[in-house]
Motif scaffolding. Structure first.
Motif, PDB file in Angstrom:
ATOM      1  N   ASP B 169      27.947  72.188 -13.831  1.00 23.56           N
ATOM      2  CA  ASP B 169      28.281  72.943 -12.628  1.00 23.56           C
ATOM      3  C   ASP B 169      29.722  72.670 -12.196  1.00 23.56           C
ATOM      4  O   ASP B 169      30.499  73.600 -11.959  1.00 23.56           O
ATOM      5  N   ARG B 281      26.366  82.481 -12.079  1.00 18.58           N
ATOM      6  CA  ARG B 281      26.590  82.477 -10.635  1.00 18.58           C
ATOM      7  C   ARG B 281      27.814  81.641 -10.298  1.00 18.58           C
ATOM      8  O   ARG B 281      28.049  81.284  -9.164  1.00 18.58           O
ATOM      9  N   ARG B 282      28.544  81.283 -11.330  1.00 18.86           N
ATOM     10  CA  ARG B 282      29.650  80.377 -11.119  1.00 18.86           C
ATOM     11  C   ARG B 282      30.672  80.901 -10.103  1.00 18.86           C
ATOM     12  O   ARG B 282      31.266  80.146  -9.384  1.00 18.86           O
ATOM     13  N   VAL B 284      30.091  82.627  -7.535  1.00 23.85           N
ATOM     14  CA  VAL B 284      29.593  82.664  -6.168  1.00 23.85           C
ATOM     15  C   VAL B 284      29.851  81.332  -5.502  1.00 23.85           C
ATOM     16  O   VAL B 284      29.318  80.319  -5.881  1.00 23.85           O
ATOM     17  N   ARG B 285      30.717  81.307  -4.538  1.00 23.40           N
ATOM     18  CA  ARG B 285      30.975  80.085  -3.801  1.00 23.40           C
ATOM     19  C   ARG B 285      31.212  80.494  -2.362  1.00 23.40           C
ATOM     20  O   ARG B 285      32.248  81.050  -2.024  1.00 23.40           O
ATOM     21  N   ALA B 286      30.225  80.250  -1.538  1.00 23.06           N
ATOM     22  CA  ALA B 286      30.341  80.680  -0.143  1.00 23.06           C
ATOM     23  C   ALA B 286      31.467  79.911   0.525  1.00 23.06           C
ATOM     24  O   ALA B 286      31.657  78.735   0.278  1.00 23.06           O
ATOM     25  N   GLY B 287      32.256  80.588   1.357  1.00 23.79           N
ATOM     26  CA  GLY B 287      33.355  79.899   2.031  1.00 23.79           C
ATOM     27  C   GLY B 287      32.870  79.418   3.316  1.00 23.79           C
ATOM     28  O   GLY B 287      33.160  79.101   4.257  1.00 23.79           O
TER      29      GLY B 287
END
Lengths: 239, 287
Positions: B169, B281-282, B284-287
């Motif tokens: 990850d 889903r790499r 996808v990183r919520a801010g």
């Protein structure tokens, strides 16, 4: 009184560039020392060097003993770094993020008990224990990143820009959480922070780092007044 | 209708084998960022080890020994070679391609290109109507399903599985909590080697093996790992089943000569729609 964490003449070099040039300081047990200064001043490199995530020269002593030179061994010795930008494991659940934090101490400490206490303190994360960490809000991710580090049972916590890119209310939550856990676990904290007002809330002393050298050591309270460093330009740009 | 059931079962079998191979590709890539072109050779190693040990010691002992040999070879190659190429894609590529060529030549020289049969499971079962299916193929379906389920479970519940997922990850974050990335890479290679060996054993149970057995499966393993979104276990499984079924149905009902083309057409179409693969889903990183 001797310092719990003693840094002597620390230098970090990337190729030709010297990011940190001979920095020395000590932190008492249970104290929070802030390192402030503009972006590019060497704060992050300093923190990573203390946690042995980048190579350095000079000494880092914990209770008088040198902190081992590899990141894995440094975590084992109790020095744990919380990365800038949170860097939670986005595809892992909240529960697995915390479990991963305990990897190095899984046979030494009761990590499940610690996770349970963290859940009590952070009911929002407890509710979302099985949710992928990438779906959490920025503030929740920051709390999770700190929680993940706590799972390694640190005696020294290195926090790299914990307020970066957070909403004002999230900053308050993170501040409160840091105060509580520092008390509870009797931790020494090295806070690398360019938001001087935030640093002043947690630390009593602050080092002002400029171009890799300590320019001065100040009473952190003085930072809260007119901010000596432009704190917002960069954090806005990072969002 | 009868033929359809058989075709679907064969597709599932093929999909199960692709899952085993693709999981190895995706695991080693996820943790070490090495795209291992020699991965298929672990299949061949496992298959030959199984056939040879089965001839000398019986199939029962040959099973664990073949897993051990393939896992051991993977471990040695990681320690002496792959580990040193981490962070340098060109070196990793050159090393794995060199290894692939070496292995192919080594197998031809040692075992000759003549197909070899191991212990076969005899007999067929009747499905609906006229259709017959060899028991060996049903056994392979069962074995692959069990191994995939056990692997998926172990990835979720064991510390090694957690370490593999965490390092895959975010490697830097993993190092901040004391996860030893290089050692976790070793776990990835050993697990990948053993999974490939399971595929090799399964293949040897149903068809004669040749030095090229592994290579043909490697390409499919790459296809499913990429379609699934490199690094994703669920994605690899879904993609492998899609590919297996597509190939089986296409071969039976459309054109048998195009069997190997279906997978690549599938890959191109899916990558046009979802460039990062089905389950990646790499980003996808919520801010």
């Amino acid at each position: 009184m001797t310092a719990q964490l003693e840094v002597r003449d620390l230098a970090v070099r990337y190729g030709q560039a010297l990011a940190v040039r001979g920095v020395s300081f000590g932190i008492e047990r249970g104290e929070t020392l802030a390192v402030v200064g503009a972006n590019g001043g060497g704060k992050s490199s300093l923190g990573k060097a203390v946690a042995r995530l980048v190579g350095s020269t000079g000494d880092v002593l914990l209770d008088g003993t040198p902190v081992p030179r590899t990141a894995v061994a440094a975590v084992g010795a109790g020095v744990v770094y919380v990365p800038e930008g949170r860097m939670v494991f986005t595809q892992l659940s909240v529960a697995d993020n915390l479990r991963a934090g305990a990897f190095s101490v899984r046979r030494k400490h009761d990590w499940e008990a610690r996770r349970a206490t963290l859940y009590e303190r952070l009911p929002r994360l407890a509710e979302r224990a099985s949710v992928r960490a990438g779906l959490l809000s920025g503030g929740e991710q920051q709390l999770l990143a700190i929680g993940r580090a706590l799972m390694a049972f640190p005696s020294v916590l290195v926090l790299d820009e914990p307020s970066l890119g957070l909403s004002p209310s999230a900053v308050v939550t993170v501040t409160d959480f840091l105060r509580e856990i520092q008390q509870e676990y009797d931790m020494t904290v090295l806070l690398l922070e360019q938001n001087a007002a935030f640093a002043a809330k947690l630390a009593r002393r602050a080092l002002v780092l400029e171009l890799g050298v300590v320019r001065e050591v100040v009473d952190a309270a003085t930072l809260a007044e007119p901010a000596p460093v432009p704190a917002d330009a960069e954090s806005a740009e990072r969002q | 209708m009868d033929a359809l059931v058989t075709t679907i079962l064969l597709g599932i079998m093929q999909g199960g084998l692709y899952t085993l191979v693709g999981l190895g590709v995706t695991l080693t890539f996820g943790v070490t960022h090495i795209l291992n072109f020699a991965h298929g050779e672990f299949i061949t190693v496992g298959a030959y080890a199984f056939v040879l040990f089965a001839g000398a010691l019986g199939a029962g002992l040959a099973l664990p020994l073949a897993l051990l040999v393939a896992g051991g070879v993977a471990a040695i190659l990681y320690v002496v070679g792959f580990r040193r190429t981490i962070g340098n894609h060109l070196q990793g590529l050159a090393f794995s391609l060199g290894l692939l060529l070496f292995a192919e030549a080594f197998f031809v020289r040692t075992f000759t290109a003549t197909p070899r049969s191991g212990p076969r499971i005899e007999g067929t079962v009747s499905l609906i109507g006229e259709e017959q299916l060899p028991v060996g193929r049903l056994v392979v379906i069962g074995v692959t399903i069990v191994v995939v389920v056990v692997t998926a479970f172990a990835m979720r519940r064991t510390w090694i599985g957690l370490a593999l997922r965490a390092c895959g990850d975010d490697e830097f974050a993993a190092s901040t909590v004391g996860l030893p990335a290089r050692r976790v890479g070793l776990y990835a290679f050993v697990v990948a080697g053993a999974l490939a060996a399971v595929a090799g054993i399964c293949i040897a149970l149903v068809v004669p093996i040749t030095p090229a057995t592994g290579l043909s499966f490697l390409l499919k393993g790459f296809v499913v790992a990429i379609i699934g979104g490199l690094g994703s276990i669920e994605g690899t499984f879904v993609a492998a089943m899609m590919l297996g079924l597509l190939e089986a149905l296409g071969t039976r009902y459309v054109e048998a000569g195009l069997t190997n083309a279906y997978g690549f057409v599938l890959m191109i179409v899916i990558l046009l729609v979802a460039p990062a693969g089905l389950f990646n889903r790499r980003q996808v990183r919520a801010g």
